[in-house]
Design an enzyme around this catalytic site. Structure first.
Site, mmCIF file in Angstrom:
data_model
loop_
_atom_site.group_PDB
_atom_site.id
_atom_site.type_symbol
_atom_site.label_atom_id
_atom_site.label_comp_id
_atom_site.label_asym_id
_atom_site.label_seq_id
_atom_site.Cartn_x
_atom_site.Cartn_y
_atom_site.Cartn_z
ATOM 1 N N ARG A 261 0.722 -1.093 0.282
ATOM 2 C CA ARG A 261 -0.040 0.025 0.170
ATOM 3 C C ARG A 261 0.732 0.863 -0.157
ATOM 4 O O ARG A 261 1.928 1.226 0.483
ATOM 5 C CB ARG A 261 -1.070 0.085 1.762
ATOM 6 C CG ARG A 261 -1.742 -1.053 1.238
ATOM 7 C CD ARG A 261 -2.581 -0.721 2.205
ATOM 8 N NE ARG A 261 -3.974 -2.546 2.535
ATOM 9 C CZ ARG A 261 -4.858 -2.468 3.302
ATOM 10 N NH1 ARG A 261 -4.494 -1.806 4.380
ATOM 11 N NH2 ARG A 261 -5.235 -3.866 3.784
ATOM 12 N N ARG A 276 2.319 1.453 10.009
ATOM 13 C CA ARG A 276 1.904 1.456 9.002
ATOM 14 C C ARG A 276 2.897 1.280 7.888
ATOM 15 O O ARG A 276 3.985 1.336 7.381
ATOM 16 C CB ARG A 276 1.412 2.840 8.871
ATOM 17 C CG ARG A 276 0.565 2.977 7.875
ATOM 18 C CD ARG A 276 -0.592 4.142 8.128
ATOM 19 N NE ARG A 276 -1.043 4.099 8.660
ATOM 20 C CZ ARG A 276 -2.129 3.912 9.013
ATOM 21 N NH1 ARG A 276 -2.613 3.692 8.566
ATOM 22 N NH2 ARG A 276 -2.962 4.186 10.158
ATOM 23 N N GLU A 348 -7.028 -0.862 15.737
ATOM 24 C CA GLU A 348 -6.798 -1.636 14.947
ATOM 25 C C GLU A 348 -6.047 -2.615 14.106
ATOM 26 O O GLU A 348 -5.291 -2.690 14.447
ATOM 27 C CB GLU A 348 -7.476 -0.565 14.095
ATOM 28 C CG GLU A 348 -8.079 -1.782 13.101
ATOM 29 C CD GLU A 348 -8.230 -1.245 11.192
ATOM 30 O OE1 GLU A 348 -7.794 -2.119 10.642
ATOM 31 O OE2 GLU A 348 -7.940 0.407 11.369
ATOM 32 N N SER A 351 -9.899 -5.688 10.258
ATOM 33 C CA SER A 351 -11.360 -5.007 9.713
ATOM 34 C C SER A 351 -12.228 -6.496 9.259
ATOM 35 O O SER A 351 -11.378 -6.721 8.483
ATOM 36 C CB SER A 351 -11.438 -3.699 8.827
ATOM 37 O OG SER A 351 -11.086 -2.681 9.988
ATOM 38 N N ARG A 390 0.694 -5.777 12.813
ATOM 39 C CA ARG A 390 -0.012 -5.431 14.118
ATOM 40 C C ARG A 390 -0.324 -6.509 14.982
ATOM 41 O O ARG A 390 -0.016 -6.040 16.294
ATOM 42 C CB ARG A 390 -1.011 -4.544 13.234
ATOM 43 C CG ARG A 390 -0.822 -3.611 12.386
ATOM 44 C CD ARG A 390 -2.249 -2.845 12.663
ATOM 45 N NE ARG A 390 -1.767 -1.142 11.407
ATOM 46 C CZ ARG A 390 -2.890 -0.342 11.546
ATOM 47 N NH1 ARG A 390 -3.874 -0.560 12.012
ATOM 48 N NH2 ARG A 390 -2.420 0.311 10.682
#
Length: 425
Positions: A261, A276, A348, A351, A390
């Site tokens: 990403r 990230r 987070e 999801s 994560r």
């Protein structure tokens, strides 16, 4: 993608649902484009029919010696031959504008999704586990990790910011996490393991909703392919352009892949540490469900992701996202947030979304019951089970020791070849 027929039938309801997501009314523009397209199609059909009738009539008029009528008919046919290609081009243009307009509109939220402008409107639904009580001040992973093999400087030297190299036991622990998650999802939860392509074509990222709106968030190769931002793209597109037997649903896929990403929309966020990254690994879960059973499948997928956190003894909370915080393709999303002692906050880690038939319409993925002619669009669901990087962060911060070492969770010890802790190199 939205069904223009439903928008025509209930324009006010469509706009009201969009308003919940902070989107201005769209139905009037969409319906005007659709009406123009339909008028062109009608004119085309009438013109083609008249051309065929006139062409036949020319021969009959000539056979009767009625040259004036034949000449008039020939002139009419010539005019139609000029007009019809222009109409076909106009129909393609209007259809493309309608498709582009529909493709740019996010999915409509489910009725039970709470309204809200941003993450402050999310609703906590469940907590599991108690954050560990430390007899020393817990540190963040970015402070603990370098001595244990989390090489931020080496990664940045090779590839730039938001890239990290992992060394020795840290690399082993990262690999162990991914394998543990994949084994649990396939062996205990019934997902079929897939090793999918990491490079995909335009229609694949369009099908899951990343294109055209979020192209800047992706990496593109020189030959026009895209590096997957998540294995959701590859796994969901396995059913594109298919009519599935309803009796075979749900299909459940899992993949452990690198993801890529650009993080174009996250400038300045989490620039420190491993949270990230431009390149990261994730176990992705995808379900292809019958439209009458997707809510049940959604709840099951949430529990499958939660089971990983519980097996690792990582405290977490489940959040129901509000309308302003959901992803583009989702109609309902749960976030799992893991407790990070070093940050003193929940962050987070997964999801899990039900996209309804939104992606299926873009992919033309349908199902049909045995003995029936009618088809229905399937419902697609996706979620992280879990993001490996994560989870590594959560393990480092949760299992840190006062001497700078990190204990290996019991669930991961079979994957660590006897290593029970990471110690400073």
């Amino acid at each position: 993608m939205h069904d223009i027929r439903l928008i025509r039938a209930e324009p006010d309801a469509f706009d009201a649902a969009l308003a919940r997501r902070g989107v201005a009314p769209q139905s009037a523009t969409l319906i005007a484009l659709d009406e123009r397209r339909r008028a062109i199609v009608t004119e085309l059909q009438e013109g083609q029919s008249r051309r065929n009738e006139a062409s036949k009539a020319i021969g009959a008029a000539k056979g009767k010696g009625d040259h004036a009528t034949a000449d008039a008919l020939m002139a009419e046919v010539a005019g139609l031959k000029e007009r019809l290609p222009a109409l076909e081009g106009e129909e393609r243009d209007v259809s493309a504008k309608l498709d582009a307009a529909l493709a740019a509109i996010p999915n409509l939220p489910a009725d039970d999704v709470p309204d809200g402008a941003d993450e402050s409107g999310n609703v906590e639904q469940h907590r599991w586990g108690n954050p560990r009580a430390f007899d020393f001040d817990p540190r963040e992973h970015a402070d603990i990790g370098p001595a244990l093999g989390m090489d931020f400087e080496g990664g940045a030297a090779i590839a730039g910011a938001r890239f990290t190299a992992l060394r020795g036991g840290m690399a082993r622990l990262h690999r162990a996490l991914g394998q543990f998650m994949l084994d649990m999802q396939t062996e205990q939860h019934g997902y079929v393991e897939i090793a999918p392509p990491l490079l995909v074509r335009d229609d694949a990222v369009y099908g899951t909703g990343q294109l055209p709106k979020f192209a800047e968030d992706l990496f593109r190769t020189t030959d026009g392919r895209w590096l997957i931002p998540t294995a959701e793209v590859s796994l969901t597109n396995l059913v594109r352009d298919q009519i599935l037997d309803s009796a075979t649903l749900p299909l459940a896929y899992a993949a452990l892949t690198p993801c890529f990403r650009s993080e174009a929309g996250a400038a300045g966020r989490d620039t420190r540490g491993f949270i990230r990254q431009h390149q990261f690994e994730k176990v992705e879960l995808v379900a292809i469900a019958h439209p009458d059973a997707s809510d049940e499948a959604h709840q099951g997928m949430v529990r499958d992701a939660e089971a990983i956190l519980e097996a690792l003894d990582l405290p977490y909370r489940r959040m129901l996202l509000c309308t302003g915080d959901m992803g583009f393709s989702a109609r309902k999303t749960y976030d799992l947030e893991v407790w990070l002692p070093g940050q003193g906050a929940y962050r987070e880690i997964s999801s899990i979304s039900n996209c309804g038939d939104f992606q299926a319409r873009r992919m033309n993925a349908r199902c049909r019951a045995a003995g029936e002619k009618a088809t229905r669009f399937v419902h697609t669901l996706n979620g992280s089970g879990l993001a490996v990087g994560r989870t590594l962060v959560a393990v480092i911060e949760t299992y840190q020791q006062a001497d700078g070492s990190v204990a290996v969770p019991d669930a991961l010890k079979p994957y660590m070849d006897g290593i029970d802790a990471l110690r400073p190199l």
